[in-house]
Design a protein around this motif. Structure first.
Motif, PDB file in Angstrom:
ATOM      1  N   ARG A   1      -4.743   6.773  -0.263  1.00 38.73           N
ATOM      2  CA  ARG A   1      -6.165   6.405  -0.129  1.00 38.73           C
ATOM      3  C   ARG A   1      -6.906   6.596  -1.449  1.00 38.73           C
ATOM      4  O   ARG A   1      -7.734   5.778  -1.841  1.00 38.73           O
ATOM      5  CB  ARG A   1      -6.776   7.235   0.999  1.00 38.73           C
ATOM      6  CG  ARG A   1      -8.282   7.189   1.101  1.00 38.73           C
ATOM      7  CD  ARG A   1      -8.806   5.804   1.356  1.00 38.73           C
ATOM      8  NE  ARG A   1      -8.427   5.289   2.662  1.00 38.73           N
ATOM      9  CZ  ARG A   1      -8.822   4.097   3.130  1.00 38.73           C
ATOM     10  NH1 ARG A   1      -9.597   3.322   2.386  1.00 38.73           N
ATOM     11  NH2 ARG A   1      -8.438   3.684   4.306  1.00 38.73           N
TER      12      ARG A   1
ATOM     13  N   SER B   1      -4.138   3.518   4.833  1.00 36.97           N
ATOM     14  CA  SER B   1      -4.256   3.329   6.283  1.00 36.97           C
ATOM     15  C   SER B   1      -5.689   3.572   6.724  1.00 36.97           C
ATOM     16  O   SER B   1      -6.411   4.350   6.090  1.00 36.97           O
ATOM     17  CB  SER B   1      -3.320   4.280   7.016  1.00 36.97           C
ATOM     18  OG  SER B   1      -3.638   5.610   6.693  1.00 36.97           O
TER      19      SER B   1
ATOM     20  N   ASN C   1      -8.635   5.212   8.410  1.00 36.05           N
ATOM     21  CA  ASN C   1      -8.899   6.635   8.712  1.00 36.05           C
ATOM     22  C   ASN C   1      -7.779   7.566   8.230  1.00 36.05           C
ATOM     23  O   ASN C   1      -7.590   8.655   8.784  1.00 36.05           O
ATOM     24  CB  ASN C   1      -9.111   6.841  10.221  1.00 36.05           C
ATOM     25  CG  ASN C   1     -10.246   5.999  10.736  1.00 36.05           C
ATOM     26  OD1 ASN C   1     -11.297   5.890  10.096  1.00 36.05           O
ATOM     27  ND2 ASN C   1     -10.036   5.359  11.864  1.00 36.05           N
ATOM     28  N   ASN C   2      -7.068   7.129   7.237  1.00 39.40           N
ATOM     29  CA  ASN C   2      -5.956   7.927   6.668  1.00 39.40           C
ATOM     30  C   ASN C   2      -4.950   8.370   7.727  1.00 39.40           C
ATOM     31  O   ASN C   2      -4.409   9.488   7.675  1.00 39.40           O
ATOM     32  CB  ASN C   2      -6.481   9.149   5.912  1.00 39.40           C
ATOM     33  CG  ASN C   2      -7.258   8.754   4.674  1.00 39.40           C
ATOM     34  OD1 ASN C   2      -7.248   7.597   4.266  1.00 39.40           O
ATOM     35  ND2 ASN C   2      -7.925   9.717   4.076  1.00 39.40           N
ATOM     36  N   ALA C   3      -4.706   7.521   8.701  1.00 37.48           N
ATOM     37  CA  ALA C   3      -3.709   7.844   9.735  1.00 37.48           C
ATOM     38  C   ALA C   3      -2.333   7.983   9.077  1.00 37.48           C
ATOM     39  O   ALA C   3      -2.029   7.276   8.112  1.00 37.48           O
ATOM     40  CB  ALA C   3      -3.685   6.742  10.779  1.00 37.48           C
ATOM     41  N   PRO C   4      -1.512   8.899   9.587  1.00 33.64           N
ATOM     42  CA  PRO C   4      -0.212   9.146   8.934  1.00 33.64           C
ATOM     43  C   PRO C   4       0.697   7.908   8.880  1.00 33.64           C
ATOM     44  O   PRO C   4       0.849   7.201   9.859  1.00 33.64           O
ATOM     45  CB  PRO C   4       0.434  10.221   9.817  1.00 33.64           C
ATOM     46  CG  PRO C   4      -0.689  10.863  10.533  1.00 33.64           C
ATOM     47  CD  PRO C   4      -1.716   9.793  10.726  1.00 33.64           C
ATOM     48  N   PHE C   5       1.247   7.672   7.711  1.00 34.46           N
ATOM     49  CA  PHE C   5       2.278   6.648   7.536  1.00 34.46           C
ATOM     50  C   PHE C   5       3.105   7.050   6.323  1.00 34.46           C
ATOM     51  O   PHE C   5       2.681   7.900   5.531  1.00 34.46           O
ATOM     52  CB  PHE C   5       1.693   5.244   7.377  1.00 34.46           C
ATOM     53  CG  PHE C   5       1.085   4.946   6.032  1.00 34.46           C
ATOM     54  CD1 PHE C   5      -0.154   5.461   5.685  1.00 34.46           C
ATOM     55  CD2 PHE C   5       1.751   4.150   5.108  1.00 34.46           C
ATOM     56  CE1 PHE C   5      -0.722   5.192   4.444  1.00 34.46           C
ATOM     57  CE2 PHE C   5       1.195   3.865   3.862  1.00 34.46           C
ATOM     58  CZ  PHE C   5      -0.044   4.389   3.528  1.00 34.46           C
ATOM     59  N   GLY C   6       4.263   6.460   6.187  1.00 28.26           N
ATOM     60  CA  GLY C   6       5.105   6.829   5.058  1.00 28.26           C
ATOM     61  C   GLY C   6       6.017   5.705   4.644  1.00 28.26           C
ATOM     62  O   GLY C   6       6.001   4.618   5.244  1.00 28.26           O
TER      63      GLY C   6
ATOM     64  N   SER D   1       5.089   3.671  10.559  1.00 28.60           N
ATOM     65  CA  SER D   1       4.185   4.629  11.190  1.00 28.60           C
ATOM     66  C   SER D   1       4.551   4.768  12.656  1.00 28.60           C
ATOM     67  O   SER D   1       4.709   3.761  13.345  1.00 28.60           O
ATOM     68  CB  SER D   1       2.733   4.161  11.050  1.00 28.60           C
ATOM     69  OG  SER D   1       1.898   5.020  11.792  1.00 28.60           O
ATOM     70  N   ILE D   2       4.682   6.017  13.094  1.00 24.29           N
ATOM     71  CA  ILE D   2       4.993   6.222  14.515  1.00 24.29           C
ATOM     72  C   ILE D   2       3.718   6.476  15.319  1.00 24.29           C
ATOM     73  O   ILE D   2       3.785   6.669  16.514  1.00 24.29           O
ATOM     74  CB  ILE D   2       5.998   7.387  14.729  1.00 24.29           C
ATOM     75  CG1 ILE D   2       5.586   8.625  13.953  1.00 24.29           C
ATOM     76  CG2 ILE D   2       7.414   6.962  14.379  1.00 24.29           C
ATOM     77  CD1 ILE D   2       6.396   9.862  14.304  1.00 24.29           C
ATOM     78  N   VAL D   3       2.579   6.503  14.614  1.00 23.47           N
ATOM     79  CA  VAL D   3       1.329   6.750  15.339  1.00 23.47           C
ATOM     80  C   VAL D   3       0.425   5.518  15.342  1.00 23.47           C
ATOM     81  O   VAL D   3      -0.761   5.606  15.639  1.00 23.47           O
ATOM     82  CB  VAL D   3       0.570   7.973  14.750  1.00 23.47           C
ATOM     83  CG1 VAL D   3       1.345   9.247  14.989  1.00 23.47           C
ATOM     84  CG2 VAL D   3       0.291   7.788  13.270  1.00 23.47           C
TER      85      VAL D   3
ATOM     86  N   GLU E   1       3.371  12.737   6.256  1.00 24.43           N
ATOM     87  CA  GLU E   1       2.823  11.379   6.207  1.00 24.43           C
ATOM     88  C   GLU E   1       1.290  11.381   6.095  1.00 24.43           C
ATOM     89  O   GLU E   1       0.705  10.441   5.577  1.00 24.43           O
ATOM     90  CB  GLU E   1       3.292  10.587   7.428  1.00 24.43           C
ATOM     91  CG  GLU E   1       4.800  10.349   7.360  1.00 24.43           C
ATOM     92  CD  GLU E   1       5.346   9.421   8.432  1.00 24.43           C
ATOM     93  OE1 GLU E   1       4.621   9.120   9.396  1.00 24.43           O
ATOM     94  OE2 GLU E   1       6.517   9.011   8.293  1.00 24.43           O
ATOM     95  N   LYS E   2       0.676  12.451   6.567  1.00 27.99           N
ATOM     96  CA  LYS E   2      -0.782  12.589   6.427  1.00 27.99           C
ATOM     97  C   LYS E   2      -1.118  12.786   4.943  1.00 27.99           C
ATOM     98  O   LYS E   2      -2.043  12.171   4.414  1.00 27.99           O
ATOM     99  CB  LYS E   2      -1.254  13.785   7.267  1.00 27.99           C
ATOM    100  CG  LYS E   2      -2.743  14.012   7.274  1.00 27.99           C
ATOM    101  CD  LYS E   2      -3.440  13.033   8.188  1.00 27.99           C
ATOM    102  CE  LYS E   2      -4.954  13.163   8.067  1.00 27.99           C
ATOM    103  NZ  LYS E   2      -5.646  11.949   8.509  1.00 27.99           N
TER     104      LYS E   2
ATOM    105  N   PHE F   1       0.727  11.865   2.448  1.00 31.96           N
ATOM    106  CA  PHE F   1       1.025  10.589   1.783  1.00 31.96           C
ATOM    107  C   PHE F   1      -0.144   9.620   1.965  1.00 31.96           C
ATOM    108  O   PHE F   1      -0.599   8.988   0.995  1.00 31.96           O
ATOM    109  CB  PHE F   1       2.310   9.988   2.375  1.00 31.96           C
ATOM    110  CG  PHE F   1       2.711   8.664   1.782  1.00 31.96           C
ATOM    111  CD1 PHE F   1       3.314   8.597   0.540  1.00 31.96           C
ATOM    112  CD2 PHE F   1       2.480   7.479   2.469  1.00 31.96           C
ATOM    113  CE1 PHE F   1       3.675   7.370  -0.013  1.00 31.96           C
ATOM    114  CE2 PHE F   1       2.846   6.248   1.932  1.00 31.96           C
ATOM    115  CZ  PHE F   1       3.447   6.197   0.678  1.00 31.96           C
ATOM    116  N   ALA F   2      -0.653   9.545   3.201  1.00 35.54           N
ATOM    117  CA  ALA F   2      -1.764   8.623   3.496  1.00 35.54           C
ATOM    118  C   ALA F   2      -2.989   8.981   2.658  1.00 35.54           C
ATOM    119  O   ALA F   2      -3.669   8.098   2.131  1.00 35.54           O
ATOM    120  CB  ALA F   2      -2.087   8.661   4.982  1.00 35.54           C
TER     121      ALA F   2
END
Lengths: 145, 194
Positions: free
Chosen positions: A46, B135, B137-142, B119-121, A38-39, A41-42
């Motif tokens: 971006r 997102s 700060n490019n925080a993880p999501f999918g 996103s779980i975070v 997911e990082k 992907f993010a």
């Protein structure tokens, strides 16, 4: 007898902790895998986001920053497309012809098949900016053609 | 005995009625409209009046009108909103929806497309004028997984379905499924009321 029982209890409890620890480790590595995916992907989102955020701006601002577009066209419903294209083309690799070695009687002593490692590529990266009659960018398309 | 059968029949028919109330359906591959579109009838409204009603709805709800996708008898708008937050659904679930409203004298035909993220975070998602999502700060999501990938159930707690050993999707979060249905049905209910 008592010592044996104690040893058995110790072995079983150690096994339990080991299995539990293993399970937690698996879970943790799976979670890491999800977060890592997911990082990535993010970060890829971006990159697109930063470019397509030109939508809403005036086309003159883009031209001031990026220079003139490489192509300009009109859509049937009255929008102007300003395209910025970069073409990549080339070729490489090599070709080794095959050969056959024979003796004076025509018996094949050695032969090699031809080897073709040549390649070529030709593609164009594009950024298409759809602009309305008020010179506002309303849509950005990114891709390769 | 007859009384019990009668009560059971009543419960079943109530559930059937309740199930039919939904304009949308959720399955292991996504959320969709069973007949591809919902046709709403407004016998007393002309095409022009329906157009006015749609634009008022878009403005009142702060949806984003998409002129490039709209046409003579079609209005398209985009919404970007939470379906559910982590406290309730074990992850923040956010939908980007495009609603296509084809209209004429006395009717509106609604269809839609969506992309759902999770996103779980607690990633804060942003959307730009081009409808692209990133997102902070490019925080993880999918992309939201309606069905948790096989053997990864525990790290996709927000998935509505899971796969059993026979690779058959199995419902495991009925409350999240209901949240999805409520969320999507609300668009239609709000439009009818507007």
């Amino acid at each position: 007898m008592k010592t044996k029982t104690v040893i058995l209890i110790f072995i079983f409890s150690s096994l339990f902790f080991l299995v539990n620890a293993q399970s937690l480790a698996n879970s943790s590595s799976k979670l890491d895998a999800r977060l890592n995916k997911e990082k990535i992907f993010a970060e890829s989102q971006r990159k697109i986001f930063n470019i397509t955020s030109w939508a809403g701006a005036n086309i003159s601002e883009l031209i001031n920053k990026w220079g003139n577009c490489t192509k300009k066209s009109e859509t049937p419903n009255g929008y102007t497309i300003y395209s910025y294209e970069t073409r990549y083309s080339g070729s490489g690799g090599n070709y080794k012809p095959g050969y056959v070695v024979t003796d004076q009687f025509g018996n094949v002593l050695h032969q090699e098949a031809s080897k073709d490692n040549t390649y070529s590529y030709d593609f164009t990266d594009f950024y298409d900016f759809y602009v309305d009659k008020n010179n506002v960018i309303i849509k950005v398309n990114i891709g390769t053609r | 005995m007859r009384k019990i059968i009668f009560i059971m029949l009543c419960i079943i028919s109530l559930q059937v009625i309740k199930a039919q109330e939904s304009y949308f359906k959720v399955e292991h591959f996504g959320v969709y409209i069973p007949n591809k579109s919902i046709v709403l009838s407004f016998p007393n409204l002309t095409k022009k009046q329906i157009e006015t009603k749609i634009f008022k709805f878009i403005n009142d709800k702060n949806y984003v009108y998409k002129p490039l996708l709209s046409g003579d008898s079609r209005i398209v708008f985009r919404d970007f909103s939470y379906i559910c937050k982590k406290e309730k659904c074990k992850a923040d679930i956010v939908a980007k929806n495009f609603f296509y409203l084809d209209y004429g004298d006395g009717f509106v035909k609604i269809s839609f497309e969506n992309e759902i993220y999770s996103s779980i975070v607690g990633a804060q998602l942003l959307i730009n004028n081009n409808d692209d999502v990133a997102s902070e700060n490019n925080a993880p999501f999918g992309i939201y997984e309606f069905s948790a990938p096989y053997k990864y159930d525990e790290i996709y707690p927000e998935s509505i379905f899971t796969y059993n050993k026979a690779s058959k999707p199995t419902l495991r979060n009925p409350e999240i499924l209901n949240t999805f249905l409520e969320y999507y049905n609300q668009f239609i209910i709000d439009f009818i009321k507007s």
